[in-house]
Design an enzyme around this catalytic site. Structure first.
Site, PDB file in Angstrom:
ATOM      1  N   ASP A 212      -2.281   1.930  -4.742  1.00  0.00           N
ATOM      2  CA  ASP A 212      -3.527   2.279  -4.062  1.00  0.00           C
ATOM      3  C   ASP A 212      -4.620   1.283  -4.442  1.00  0.00           C
ATOM      4  OD1 ASP A 212      -4.699   3.110  -6.579  1.00  0.00           O
ATOM      5  OD2 ASP A 212      -3.555   4.965  -6.376  1.00  0.00           O
TER       6      ASP A 212
ATOM      7  N   HIS B 285       0.815  -1.217   0.000  1.00  0.00           N
ATOM      8  CA  HIS B 285       0.000   0.000   0.000  1.00  0.00           C
ATOM      9  C   HIS B 285       0.850   1.269   0.000  1.00  0.00           C
ATOM     10  CE1 HIS B 285      -3.842   1.633  -0.223  1.00  0.00           C
ATOM     11  NE2 HIS B 285      -4.291   1.481   1.018  1.00  0.00           N
TER      12      HIS B 285
END
Length: 454
Positions: free
Chosen positions: A428, A424
């Site tokens: 995204d 992450h």
């Protein structure tokens, strides 16, 4: 006096001559040399010995196979540098051999390279280590330690609290005559009162307690400690590193009815091409096509967290369950391969994995990973990213469920559940979802995938 001096001179000359023979710089016929395990690269400090190809007394020539070893990253065959006869094997199968230490002793035939120290050095070193250990232990034997420990246990006073001692003193009882029921033979208040006859014996309480406890038969087996070796060792290091990555998860399901029809057609042709066509090559090729549109998933993050490297090659890793543990080899340049080429390479890696003979190159430079956990069972999973990669997918087993078509008619849908995990810090959620949708489209409509193949 003169005889004493003579003996010392002769002894000195002998010792000097012995040292010269240990460090001789040339090799001649009949000389026994140590063949040492040389550095095999990748920063590997030790290997596990998997198989000997020779035994004591065998005659070997240069480049003959001596043994197979397994490092954290690959299997390597060690070959001889000398012509001669095997005199000693230093390790057994499954032992760990450090780099730079002797593997075998070889009695040479003819000229050779510079030899290492003779075998006597090891014995001398072992003797020195034993003497050092004995000195560090104060020169005491195990019998002496046992005697001192036993004396310390039996020379102390009777264990009792001051209150118990007062009761014994008031009743003129010697505590040494009272049998203690407490920990380490401690005399309790009840023991003194029982000795005086003020309370009954403790047998009834003990019997009732014994009856309330379930009786278990003694176990026939024993606890066993096994050292961590081979693929499991490198996976432990990698997964520990993966624990520092913030994982983002995304799940979906894919209807593979058309893919099943395509695979059935390809399966008939696979035997003619000398390979097997499973579903995995189709999943891999679809992933490669989707990575072309979303290259950030085929990237790596440097250790300083300052640069992202977009990889041009799609070296897609496939997680495999092998006798030596989990291993993740990769198929190089999937973006340039067709389905048959991917299937051939996948079959080769699977066979090498079963024999634990994967090459170092098979395990290096992976850029993206797929895990077919559904081959064993299960639907959804929580895959762990294989650093320095930034994404991984886990595929569940194919199941049939009722679904509605565009006309709101129920039909049997063959479904595959997919579980994605992404770093992450780099990827995204929206990018992960879009990539999954493209991959899904190729599998639900395989004609699109075939149309875009090069």
């Amino acid at each position: 006096m003169s005889s004493l001096i003579s003996r010392r001179l002769i002894g000195g000359v002998f010792r000097f001559g012995h040292l010269r023979s240990l460090h001789s710089s040339s090799v001649w016929s009949g000389k026994v040399v140590q063949f040492k395990l040389s550095d095999i690269g990748e920063g590997i400090a030790e290997v596990q010995l998997k198989e000997w190809h020779v035994k004591t007394g065998d005659r070997v020539s240069q480049f003959d196979n001596l043994c197979d070893v397994q490092s954290d990253k690959a299997s390597v065959t060690i070959t001889s540098r000398y012509d001669g006869v095997i005199k000693r094997l230093y390790y057994k199968v499954d032992d760990v051999a450090p780099v730079g230490k002797a593997l075998v002793d070889i009695e040479l035939e003819g000229e050779g390279e510079d030899s290492a120290e003779s075998v006597d050095d090891d014995k001398s070193a072992q003797s020195a280590a034993a003497d050092k250990s004995k000195k560090a232990d104060g020169g005491k034997s195990s019998d002496e330690h046992e005697t001192s420990s036993s004396f310390a246990l039996h020379s102390g006073k009777v264990l009792a609290t001051p209150a118990v001692r007062r009761i014994a003193m008031e009743n003129k009882i010697k505590l040494g005559e009272v049998s203690g029921s407490g920990k380490n033979g401690r005399v309790m208040k009840e023991d003194v009162l029982r000795f005086l006859g003020h309370i009954g014996p403790a047998e009834t309480t003990s019997k009732a307690s014994d009856q309330s406890r379930p009786a278990f038969a003694p176990l026939s087996g024993q606890d066993k400690t096994i050292p961590i070796r081979g693929y499991t060792r490198i996976m432990m290091k990698t997964m520990t590193q993966a624990n520092t990555i913030p994982h983002f998860g995304y799940n979906d399901e894919v209807v593979v009815n058309r893919l099943i029809d395509l695979r059935a057609q390809l399966k008939k042709l696979a035997s003619e091409k000398g390979t097997k066509m499973s579903y995995m090559p189709l999943f891999i090729k679809a992933a490669s096509l989707a990575l072309t549109q979303y290259p950030v998933l085929n990237a790596s993050l440097d250790s300083s967290l300052e640069n992202i490297t977009y990889k041009s090659a799609h070296n897609i890793c496939v997680a495999m369950d092998t006798p030596g543990g989990l291993v993740v080899p990769n198929i190089k340049h999937c973006e340039q391969r067709n389905l048959w080429e991917i299937a051939l390479e996948l079959n080769r890696l699977q066979e090498a994995g079963k024999r634990q003979q994967l090459d170092r190159n098979d395990l290096a430079d992976g850029t993206f990973t797929l895990s077919n956990i559904g081959a064993i069972g299960g639907t959804y999973a929580s895959p762990v990213i294989f650093p320095p990669q930034v994404a991984i997918g886990a595929l569940g087993k194919i199941e049939v469920h009722p679904r509605y078509d565009h006309h709101m008619q129920i039909y049997p849908a063959h479904l595959v559940k997919v579980s994605w995990a992404a770093d992450h810090r780099v990827i995204d959620g929206a990018t992960m979802a879009r990539f999954s949708n493209v991959w899904k489209e190729y599998l639900e409509n395989p004609a699109l995938m075939i149309a875009e193949m090069r």
